[in-house]
Write a protein that holds these residues in place. Structure first.
Motif: not given
Ligand code: ADP
Ligand code: MG
Length: 633
Positions: A226-230, A232-235, A290, A322
């Motif tokens: 799981h990672e959220e950045t400006d 991209v979001n990765i899950s 995303d 990540t």
């Protein structure tokens, strides 16, 4: 004669041509229909398939439904409710937007649409054949849409002929179904194939969806990411390293809820595993990426699964770090409970259900000529000493890369290369001589000299010198000929198991095993259908004691997937070869005197004792004559 030769194609012809691009096989129809149902906001989607989609593909949803005029309009080319200006293209949240799919499908199949708009009293039924409306009438149906596609490609025989076997087309359909189902875990999906329910996926979270599709034992194989950045979001989830596969199959990227392929990002994940994976093993992953719709170009061919990212480099780096972080968290504390997302219960794994890690720990760099056994090793063992002038023994290339994937060469291709060698050994001739290392004559047995070197090679005297036999390959050859004979002529008998084993498979492996059942029966397996995607192994070939039946079957299925076309073309050959390579003794294993003797006897009874089924040397003969040449007098 007229000069005007440009004509506008009639609509139905244009649609047929467009259909060729959008609809390549039944699975393409499945994809388009499922995506339309999702776009229509369905909460439950059923897919019904008959004869691999060749006779029926039906999708029933409980989505918005269509009103009377939409029900007619949706089959027109460029008819879409999803965009109205070019600007919309850059902000798509729907799957479709080209308004091409239904028009294309209607041009090449018999289509029956039943749909009712929410709030309406009555629905509509339309029957279309080759783009022409046959029936259009009001009818009483539930809210939502049912589209039945029959006789796909009925008017394009060339296409229909081009379709693969039902097993393969069904496999494609299942793959497409899964790709869509993975990213919409909140939607309930059902797949019914030839009246048999293959999947019933209840709505739930992503983890539950993965486990429901891949099998219960996946629940403890997944490491969350799981990672959220400006940017991209990765899950999603990656597989624990010990469950990596030899087949690169279970790798799923979803970009903004669409399945895509991306070798670059795949590589990012492999890099994140770093040393954790043995060479040649591929990790499983189910990763959602995303991004802002404006930062990704999905406006390419509908059947393609590639996308272009605005900033792929950053996504690569973020993804890699990540995944690496998640894996190291898991490595430090593998018992850590990763089940935060488990809002459902699965049965605990039975001890015997745990699949053993793939056996990929072979030393690919192994070189039998490398120094390892102390100074005792005499110079003739080393390859370079053979490179002397006039030396005509087989070149050392036959000995190289012993443990390379033994699928590369097939027997026939390899034969040519080995003709010299075979001639030099010339078994037929030797068999007539009394100095054979073993005949059934026990007196000869005593004279023969047998010795194992480094638990790998068997040394014995030949008519003209010494044979050095590669024990594993020799065993492979013996087993290969035995299995080939079983498949071609002699049906073997099963030994009934005291404790029958069940084997649960993915739907596509289920299809393959189903197809192989008659052959496996011929080999002496007693395997029966046990339930949904499950077989029970009641008996195994009686001549092969201690066979790990489950592992063997799984190995065959894996090899089948890896070499599908080869398998199909030469099924007996490949089955025998893979059975042999699975069962044969290890390259390094201590053998008893009698075992070696028995193996040598069996080997020399083979039709082709000098090479293994993958075409690699089994026997090396060092002739006295060559020694004389080497040492001089
Ligand atoms: P696109 O999906 O690109 O718009 P399609 O040819 O797939 O083009 O579908 C055309 C139109 O038909 C859609 O835009 C939608 O309005 C309507 N439609 C298709 N399938 C369904 C469905 N299952 N439920 C409701 N409307 C649908
Ligand atoms: Mg569509």
């Amino acid at each position: 004669m007229t000069n005007n030769i440009i004509k506008l194609l009639p609509d139905h012809v244009a649609n047929q041509i467009a259909a060729g691009e959008v609809i390549q096989r039944p699975a393409s129809v499945v994809k388009e229909l499922l995506e339309n149902s999702i776009d229509a906001g369905a909460g439950k989607i059923q897919l019904l398939i008959k004869e691999a989609g060749k006779s029926l593909i039906q999708v029933i949803d409980d989505g918005s439904g269509m009103g009377e005029s939409d029900a007619r309009m949706c089959f027109e080319r460029h008819a879409t409710s999803k965009i109205s200006s070019a600007d919309d293209l850059f902000n798509l949240s729907t799957k479709g937007f080209r308004g091409e799919a239904l028009a294309s499908i209607a041009a090449i199949a018999h289509v029956e649409l039943k749909s009712k708009l929410r709030g309406n009293e009555l629905g509509n039924k339309l029957v279309i054949e080759g783009s022409i409306v046959q029936t259009n009438e009001a009818c009483s149906v539930p809210v939502g849409t049912s589209l039945a596609i029959k006789n796909l490609f009925y008017n394009i025989p060339a296409r229909r002929k081009f379709l693969k076997s039902n097993a393969i087309e069904t496999k494609h359909i299942i793959e497409e179904f899964q790709r869509v189902a993975f990213v919409h875990p909140s939607i309930e999906f059902i797949l019914i194939n030839n009246d048999q329910e293959i999947f019933h996926l209840e709505s739930g979270n992503f983890r539950k969806r993965i486990v429901d599709i891949m099998g219960k034992n996946y629940n403890n194989r997944l490491v969350p990411v799981h990672e959220e950045t400006d940017i991209v979001n990765i899950s999603g989830f990656v597989g624990k390293p010990e469950f990596a596969k030899k087949v690169r199959g279970e790798q799923y990227f979803f970009v903004n809820n669409r399945f895509i392929k991306n070798y670059n990002l795949q590589h990012a994940i492999s890099l994140a595993y770093d040393e954790l994976l043995p060479k040649g093993a591929h990790p499983s992953f189910f990763i959602n990426i995303d991004v802002n719709p404006q930062d990704v170009d999905i406006n390419i061919h509908p059947t393609k699964t590639e996308v272009k990212f605005e900033d792929e480099r950053s996504i690569f780096a973020i993804l890699k770090s990540t995944v690496k972080q998640s894996l190291s968290k898991y490595a430090i504390s593998p018992s850590l409970d990763f089940d935060q997302e488990t809002s459902f219960n699965v049965d605990p794994l039975q001890k015997d259900q745990v699949l053993s890690p793939p056996s990929v720990n072979v030393n690919r760099d192994f070189n039998p000529f490398e120094k390892s056994g102390g100074q005792k090793e005499s110079s003739w063992q080393r390859g370079d000493s053979f490179k002397q002038d006039n030396y005509s023994a087989p070149s050392t290339k036959n000995w190289e890369s012993l443990f390379d994937d033994n699928n590369r060469e097939d027997e026939e291709g390899a034969l040519d290369d080995y003709t010299d060698f075979i001639n030099s050994v010339n078994f037929e001739k030797e068999k007539e001589q009394s100095a054979m290392p073993f005949s059934n004559n026990s007196e000869n047995d005593k004279i023969a000299f047998i010795h194992q070197i480094q638990n790998r090679y068997i040394l014995t005297n030949s008519a003209n010198g010494i044979f050095i036999i590669h024990q594993r390959r020799a065993h492979e050859r013996v087993l290969f000929e035995y299995f080939l004979e079983s498949l071609e002529k002699t049906k073997r008998f099963p030994q009934q198991l005291l404790f029958p084993e069940t084997i649960e498979l993915s739907p596509s492996n289920f299809e393959i095993l189903n197809e192989l059942l008659p052959d496996l029966a011929q080999l002496g397996f007693d395997i029966n259908l046990f339930g949904k995607n499950t077989f029970v192994i009641n008996g195994t070939p009686s001549d092969i004691p201690d066979l790990n039946s489950k592992e063997t079957i799984e190995h065959l299925l894996e090899q089948y997937q890896l070499n599908e076309s080869d398998f199909k073309a030469k099924k007996n050959f490949f089955l025998a070869k893979n059975m042999a390579s699975k069962i044969a003794i290890q390259p390094e294993q201590k053998m008893q005197q009698e075992e070696m003797q028995h193996l040598i006897e069996q080997l020399l009874n083979c039709k082709q004792p000098t090479i293994n089924p993958a075409g690699k040397s089994v026997i090396f003969e060092l002739k006295a004559m060559d020694l004389i040449q080497y040492f001089g007098n």
